[in-house]
Design an enzyme around this catalytic site. Structure first.
Site, mmCIF file in Angstrom:
data_model
loop_
_atom_site.group_PDB
_atom_site.id
_atom_site.type_symbol
_atom_site.label_atom_id
_atom_site.label_comp_id
_atom_site.label_asym_id
_atom_site.label_seq_id
_atom_site.Cartn_x
_atom_site.Cartn_y
_atom_site.Cartn_z
ATOM 1 N N GLU A 1 97.071 -47.942 45.325
ATOM 2 C CA GLU A 1 97.036 -49.125 46.189
ATOM 3 C C GLU A 1 98.119 -48.961 47.241
ATOM 4 O OE1 GLU A 1 97.404 -53.985 46.151
ATOM 5 O OE2 GLU A 1 96.480 -52.969 44.432
ATOM 6 N N GLU B 1 104.615 -48.999 48.572
ATOM 7 C CA GLU B 1 105.111 -50.186 49.268
ATOM 8 C C GLU B 1 106.535 -49.914 49.757
ATOM 9 O OE1 GLU B 1 105.662 -53.044 51.240
ATOM 10 O OE2 GLU B 1 103.826 -53.483 50.115
ATOM 11 N N ASP C 1 106.208 -43.438 52.996
ATOM 12 C CA ASP C 1 105.027 -43.437 53.843
ATOM 13 C C ASP C 1 103.818 -43.004 53.019
ATOM 14 O OD1 ASP C 1 103.075 -42.959 55.738
ATOM 15 O OD2 ASP C 1 104.380 -41.850 57.100
ATOM 16 N N ASP D 1 99.015 -54.700 57.465
ATOM 17 C CA ASP D 1 99.532 -55.209 58.739
ATOM 18 C C ASP D 1 98.535 -54.846 59.836
ATOM 19 O OD1 ASP D 1 100.974 -55.698 61.122
ATOM 20 O OD2 ASP D 1 102.869 -55.349 60.082
ATOM 21 N N LYS E 1 98.859 -55.977 68.707
ATOM 22 C CA LYS E 1 99.032 -55.582 70.104
ATOM 23 C C LYS E 1 98.420 -54.200 70.351
ATOM 24 C CE LYS E 1 103.511 -56.808 69.983
ATOM 25 N NZ LYS E 1 104.902 -57.054 70.454
ATOM 26 N N ASP F 1 91.590 -60.027 56.831
ATOM 27 C CA ASP F 1 91.159 -61.302 57.399
ATOM 28 C C ASP F 1 91.239 -61.303 58.918
ATOM 29 O OD1 ASP F 1 94.021 -62.996 57.994
ATOM 30 O OD2 ASP F 1 94.101 -61.360 56.549
#
Length: 265
Positions: A96, A121, A148, A170, A174, A206
Site C-alpha cells: 500500500e 508512507e 520514496d 495527493d 496545479k 475523489d
C-alpha cells in the site's frame, strides 16, 4: 473490450473520456497552494510533507524503538522470494503506497493474516499512527518503508507483489505540479514489473482530474487491463473496503470517490 454506457456499447478508452473528461485539463486554480513543504530525497522524486503535528511522547518512542524493527532497508538486495521477509514466510505479498493514518492497511492485514503487507508512507505522523495500531493489536504481517515508493518498487523482485493499493493520493492539482503525481508512465511500468501476472493495482481517488489522469496512463499501458464492466464497478467500493479518514472527509465535503481496479496481464 466494449461495455455499456448510457445503454450503448463503448470501448474502455471512450468510456473513460465520457466519465472523467480525460482530454480536459484539471480545473484547479494555479494559485492554489499545497498544504505542506515540498521535499526531495535520494535518487528518486518524492514530493510531500515529512512531518506535521508534534509527536506525542509515546509516538516518538515508537518511531525510535519500534520502527527500526519493521522498516525495510533497500540499500541491500531484497530477499527472494519476498515472502521470506516474514517468519514464518507468508503466502502472498501486497503493497500500500501512502497509507496515511493506516486505517485501510491495518484492516487488510488483520483480515488476511497469511499475506504480508508493505506500507510505504514518508509522512512521520502517519507512520506514528500505524505503529501504535501495530503495537496495540500485535500485528505481525506488516513491514514499513518511509521513503520514496518508486525506489521501493525498483527494489522488490519482479513478479513478487499480488496487489498494489494507492488510496486517496495527493492529487497535486496545479498543472505545473502534475509531474509530482505518483502515477506516471515510469511508475506504471515499475508496478507492472513488480506485480505477479493477474495481480492488481487498485486506485481510489475523489478528485476526478487525478482519476482521469490515472485512467489515461493505465489504459495506454500494454500490461494492464481495466476491470470495470459497468458504472457501479468504479462508483462503488469493492467488497470489504475499509474507508479511510480522508475518504470520510471527502464524503462529508460532497466529493464522491472513484474506485479503479486494473489487472496485470
Amino acid at each position: 473490450m466494449a461495455v455499456l454506457y448510457a445503454g450503448r456499447p463503448v470501448q474502455k478508452c471512450e468510456r473513460s473520456r465520457l466519465m472523467f473528461n480525460i482530454d480536459q485539463p484539471d480545473s484547479a486554480p494555479d494559485n492554489e497552494d499545497h498544504d505542506g513543504d515540498v521535499v526531495m530525497h535520494g535518487q528518486g522524486s518524492f514530493f510531500g510533507r515529512r512531518k506535521g503535528h508534534k509527536l506525542r511522547a509515546h509516538q516518538a518512542d515508537l518511531i525510535e524503538n519500534l520502527l527500526p524493527h519493521l522498516s525495510l532497508q533497500i540499500d541491500s538486495p531484497a530477499p527472494e522470494p519476498l515472502t521470506t521477509l516474514f517468519d514464518p514466510p507468508v503466502e502472498h505479498m501486497r503493497l500500500e503506497i501512502g497509507f496515511g493514518g493506516g486505517e485501510h492497511l491495518i484492516a487488510e492485514a488483520l483480515a488476511h493474516p497469511d499475506t504480508g503487507f508493505i506500507g510505504a508512507e514518508p509522512y512521520v505522523n502517519g507512520m506514528a499512527k500505524i505503529l501504535a495500531r501495530i503495537e496495540a493489536e500485535n500485528i505481525r504481517n506488516i513491514r514499513l518503508f518511509a521513503g520514496d515508493a518508486s525506489e521501493l518498487l525498483a527494489w522488490v523482485p519482479a513478479g513478487s507483489l499480488a496487489r498494489i493499493d494507492l488510496i486517496h493520493p495527493d492529487p497535486w492539482p496545479k498543472r505545473r505540479h502534475w509531474k509530482r503525481r505518483f502515477v506516471q508512465d515510469a511508475t506504471v511500468a515499475a508496478m507492472a514489473r513488480a506485480l505477479t501476472p493477474h495481480g492488481e493495482f487498485r486506485f481510489v481517488c475523489d478528485i476526478d482530474g487525478y482519476t482521469a489522469w490515472t485512467l489515461a496512463h493505465l489504459l495506454r499501458a500494454p500490461c494492464f487491463d481495466w476491470l470495470a464492466q459497468r458504472a457501479d464497478d468504479w462508483r462503488k467500493p469493492w467488497p470489504n473496503y475499509t474507508m479511510t479518514r480522508y475518504g470520510r472527509k471527502a464524503e462529508r465535503e460532497g466529493r464522491r470517490a472513484n474506485y479503479l481496479r486494473f489487472e496485470r496481464l
